[in-house]
Write a protein that holds these residues in place. Structure first.
Motif, PDB file in Angstrom:
ATOM      1  N   GLY A  53       0.814  -1.214   0.000  1.00  0.00           N
ATOM      2  CA  GLY A  53       0.000   0.000   0.000  1.00  0.00           C
ATOM      3  C   GLY A  53       0.841   1.256   0.000  1.00  0.00           C
ATOM      4  N   ALA A  54       1.902   1.241   0.773  1.00  0.00           N
ATOM      5  CA  ALA A  54       2.796   2.401   0.855  1.00  0.00           C
ATOM      6  C   ALA A  54       3.518   2.616  -0.467  1.00  0.00           C
ATOM      7  CB  ALA A  54       3.809   2.215   1.983  1.00  0.00           C
ATOM      8  N   GLU A  55       3.967   1.548  -1.069  1.00  0.00           N
ATOM      9  CA  GLU A  55       4.693   1.666  -2.333  1.00  0.00           C
ATOM     10  C   GLU A  55       3.763   2.112  -3.448  1.00  0.00           C
ATOM     11  OE1 GLU A  55       8.099   1.342  -2.900  1.00  0.00           O
ATOM     12  OE2 GLU A  55       8.075   1.372  -0.715  1.00  0.00           O
ATOM     13  N   GLY A  56       2.539   1.653  -3.407  1.00  0.00           N
ATOM     14  CA  GLY A  56       1.577   2.048  -4.437  1.00  0.00           C
ATOM     15  C   GLY A  56       1.137   3.493  -4.290  1.00  0.00           C
ATOM     16  N   GLY A  57       1.049   3.973  -3.038  1.00  0.00           N
ATOM     17  CA  GLY A  57       0.604   5.336  -2.788  1.00  0.00           C
ATOM     18  C   GLY A  57       1.657   6.366  -3.087  1.00  0.00           C
ATOM     19  N   ASP A  58       2.885   6.064  -2.806  1.00  0.00           N
ATOM     20  CA  ASP A  58       4.072   6.865  -3.094  1.00  0.00           C
ATOM     21  C   ASP A  58       4.153   8.199  -2.344  1.00  0.00           C
ATOM     22  OD1 ASP A  58       6.586   7.215  -4.316  1.00  0.00           O
ATOM     23  OD2 ASP A  58       5.694   8.486  -5.847  1.00  0.00           O
ATOM     24  N   LEU A  59       3.039   8.833  -2.004  1.00  0.00           N
ATOM     25  CA  LEU A  59       3.086  10.099  -1.285  1.00  0.00           C
ATOM     26  C   LEU A  59       3.576   9.882   0.140  1.00  0.00           C
ATOM     27  CD1 LEU A  59      -0.272  11.685  -2.441  1.00  0.00           C
ATOM     28  CD2 LEU A  59       2.026  12.432  -3.088  1.00  0.00           C
ATOM     29  N   TYR A  60       4.303  10.846   0.654  1.00  0.00           N
ATOM     30  CA  TYR A  60       4.916  10.729   1.981  1.00  0.00           C
ATOM     31  C   TYR A  60       3.891  10.406   3.063  1.00  0.00           C
ATOM     32  CZ  TYR A  60       7.716  11.806   6.081  1.00  0.00           C
ATOM     33  OH  TYR A  60       8.372  11.729   7.282  1.00  0.00           O
ATOM     34  N   ASP A  61       2.761  11.120   3.077  1.00  0.00           N
ATOM     35  CA  ASP A  61       1.790  10.886   4.150  1.00  0.00           C
ATOM     36  C   ASP A  61       1.167   9.490   4.061  1.00  0.00           C
ATOM     37  OD1 ASP A  61       0.355  11.957   1.844  1.00  0.00           O
ATOM     38  OD2 ASP A  61      -1.400  12.099   3.140  1.00  0.00           O
ATOM     39  N   ILE A  62       0.937   9.005   2.853  1.00  0.00           N
ATOM     40  CA  ILE A  62       0.385   7.652   2.692  1.00  0.00           C
ATOM     41  C   ILE A  62       1.407   6.613   3.141  1.00  0.00           C
ATOM     42  CG2 ILE A  62      -0.372   5.943   0.981  1.00  0.00           C
ATOM     43  CD1 ILE A  62      -1.670   8.314  -0.528  1.00  0.00           C
ATOM     44  N   ARG A  63       2.656   6.834   2.760  1.00  0.00           N
ATOM     45  CA  ARG A  63       3.716   5.909   3.172  1.00  0.00           C
ATOM     46  C   ARG A  63       3.834   5.862   4.697  1.00  0.00           C
ATOM     47  NH1 ARG A  63       8.165   4.513  -0.118  1.00  0.00           N
ATOM     48  NH2 ARG A  63       7.646   4.659  -2.290  1.00  0.00           N
ATOM     49  N   MET A  64       3.821   7.048   5.321  1.00  0.00           N
ATOM     50  CA  MET A  64       3.969   7.111   6.781  1.00  0.00           C
ATOM     51  C   MET A  64       2.767   6.488   7.496  1.00  0.00           C
ATOM     52  SD  MET A  64       6.924   8.141   7.555  1.00  0.00           S
ATOM     53  CE  MET A  64       6.781   8.521   9.285  1.00  0.00           C
ATOM     54  N   GLU A  65       1.583   6.687   6.955  1.00  0.00           N
ATOM     55  CA  GLU A  65       0.390   6.080   7.552  1.00  0.00           C
ATOM     56  C   GLU A  65       0.500   4.558   7.505  1.00  0.00           C
ATOM     57  OE1 GLU A  65      -4.460   6.043   6.978  1.00  0.00           O
ATOM     58  OE2 GLU A  65      -3.265   7.576   5.958  1.00  0.00           O
ATOM     59  N   ASN A  66       0.902   4.029   6.369  1.00  0.00           N
ATOM     60  CA  ASN A  66       1.088   2.585   6.248  1.00  0.00           C
ATOM     61  C   ASN A  66       2.211   2.097   7.157  1.00  0.00           C
ATOM     62  OD1 ASN A  66      -0.742   1.271   4.132  1.00  0.00           O
ATOM     63  ND2 ASN A  66      -0.113   3.152   3.135  1.00  0.00           N
ATOM     64  N   ALA A  67       3.281   2.882   7.263  1.00  0.00           N
ATOM     65  CA  ALA A  67       4.393   2.508   8.147  1.00  0.00           C
ATOM     66  C   ALA A  67       3.926   2.429   9.597  1.00  0.00           C
ATOM     67  CB  ALA A  67       5.539   3.508   8.003  1.00  0.00           C
ATOM     68  N   TRP A 112      13.858   1.369   5.153  1.00  0.00           N
ATOM     69  CA  TRP A 112      12.764   1.626   4.229  1.00  0.00           C
ATOM     70  C   TRP A 112      12.147   3.002   4.499  1.00  0.00           C
ATOM     71  CZ3 TRP A 112       7.213   0.870   5.367  1.00  0.00           C
ATOM     72  CH2 TRP A 112       6.406   0.991   4.241  1.00  0.00           C
ATOM     73  N   VAL A 113      11.822   3.293   5.748  1.00  0.00           N
ATOM     74  CA  VAL A 113      11.213   4.579   6.096  1.00  0.00           C
ATOM     75  C   VAL A 113      12.164   5.730   5.757  1.00  0.00           C
ATOM     76  CG1 VAL A 113      10.362   6.010   8.003  1.00  0.00           C
ATOM     77  CG2 VAL A 113       9.639   3.620   7.821  1.00  0.00           C
ATOM     78  N   GLN A 114      13.448   5.526   5.978  1.00  0.00           N
ATOM     79  CA  GLN A 114      14.420   6.573   5.648  1.00  0.00           C
ATOM     80  C   GLN A 114      14.493   6.845   4.142  1.00  0.00           C
ATOM     81  OE1 GLN A 114      17.917   5.003   7.598  1.00  0.00           O
ATOM     82  NE2 GLN A 114      17.476   6.108   9.494  1.00  0.00           N
ATOM     83  N   SER A 115      14.026   5.905   3.345  1.00  0.00           N
ATOM     84  CA  SER A 115      14.065   6.079   1.892  1.00  0.00           C
ATOM     85  C   SER A 115      12.869   6.874   1.356  1.00  0.00           C
ATOM     86  CB  SER A 115      14.122   4.720   1.192  1.00  0.00           C
ATOM     87  OG  SER A 115      12.854   4.076   1.219  1.00  0.00           O
ATOM     88  N   PHE A 116      11.893   7.209   2.193  1.00  0.00           N
ATOM     89  CA  PHE A 116      10.712   7.941   1.735  1.00  0.00           C
ATOM     90  C   PHE A 116      11.106   9.330   1.256  1.00  0.00           C
ATOM     91  CE2 PHE A 116       7.565   5.680   4.852  1.00  0.00           C
ATOM     92  CZ  PHE A 116       7.819   4.470   4.235  1.00  0.00           C
ATOM     93  N   ASP A 117      10.540   9.748   0.151  1.00  0.00           N
ATOM     94  CA  ASP A 117      10.805  11.071  -0.406  1.00  0.00           C
ATOM     95  C   ASP A 117       9.954  12.102   0.340  1.00  0.00           C
ATOM     96  OD1 ASP A 117      11.154  13.375  -1.896  1.00  0.00           O
ATOM     97  OD2 ASP A 117      10.453  12.500  -3.789  1.00  0.00           O
ATOM     98  N   GLN A 118      10.596  12.900   1.172  1.00  0.00           N
ATOM     99  CA  GLN A 118       9.886  13.891   1.979  1.00  0.00           C
ATOM    100  C   GLN A 118       9.363  15.062   1.151  1.00  0.00           C
ATOM    101  OE1 GLN A 118      12.331  15.064   5.298  1.00  0.00           O
ATOM    102  NE2 GLN A 118      12.573  12.967   6.004  1.00  0.00           N
TER     103      GLN A 118
END
Length: 155
Positions: A53-67, A112-118
C-alpha cells in the motif's frame, strides 16, 4: 541487491509463514487461542500488505500512515507470546523465532522509512504524517498554481 521494500516483503512473508505454522499447533477446542491465532495471522499479513500500500501510494503521508500500521502490527505480534502463554499454549517457545524475525524486519523497516521522499507530499490536515517542517495549518503551495481551463475559450 533488493530494495528495502522488497526485503520487507520477503521478511514479512517469512514471518507470516512461521506464524501460520505455529498457528497450526493451536488446539481447535480453545476458543481463546483460536481468536489469538486469527489476530496473529492478521498482524502478520499487515507486514506485507501495508508495504504494498505504501509503495503504491508513493506520497509521503500515505507511506507514513502505512508505516505506522505496520509498526503497530509488528509490535502487537511481538508480544503475542505473552497471550499464548497466558492461555496455556504448549509450544510458546517456538514464538521466539517470530520475535527474532521481527527484529530483523524492524532493522529493514528503518532503512525503508528513511528512503521515503519527503518532498513528495500533500499536507496531512490531521497533522500526523507530514514531513519534518510541514504543519497541518500550513498554506498549500499548490494553491498558488493558476488553473486556466483551456475549454473556457471555446464558446
Amino acid at each position: 541487491m533488493l530494495k528495502p521494500h522488497q526485503e520487507l516483503t520477503a521478511k514479512g512473508k517469512e514471518i507470516f509463514d512461521i506464524v501460520h505454522q505455529i498457528g497450526e499447533l493451536i488446539p481447535e477446542d480453545s476458543q481463546e487461542l483460536q481468536h489469538l491465532k486469527g489476530q496473529m495471522l492478521g498482524d502478520a499479513m499487515m507486514l506485507t500488505a501495508k508495504v504494498r500500500g505504501a509503495e503504491g501510494g508513493d506520497l509521503y503521508d500515505i507511506r507514513m500512515e502505512n508505516a505506522a500500521i505496520i509498526r503497530k502490527a509488528a509490535r502487537d505480534l511481538m508480544v503475542s507470546n505473552h497471550s499464548l502463554e497466558m492461555y496455556g499454549f504448549k509450544y510458546v517457545d517456538y514464538f521466539d523465532m517470530v520475535r527474532e524475525l521481527i527484529e530483523e524486519y524492524r532493522l529493514i523497516f528503518i532503512r525503508w522509512v528513511q528512503s521515503f521522499d519527503q518532498w513528495n507530499y500533500i499536507i496531512d490536515r490531521w497533522g500526523l504524517f507530514n514531513p519534518p517542517g510541514v504543519g497541518p495549518f500550513d498554506k498549500d503551495p499548490d494553491d498558488d498554481i493558476p488553473f486556466d481551463n483551456p475549454f473556457d475559450d471555446e464558446e
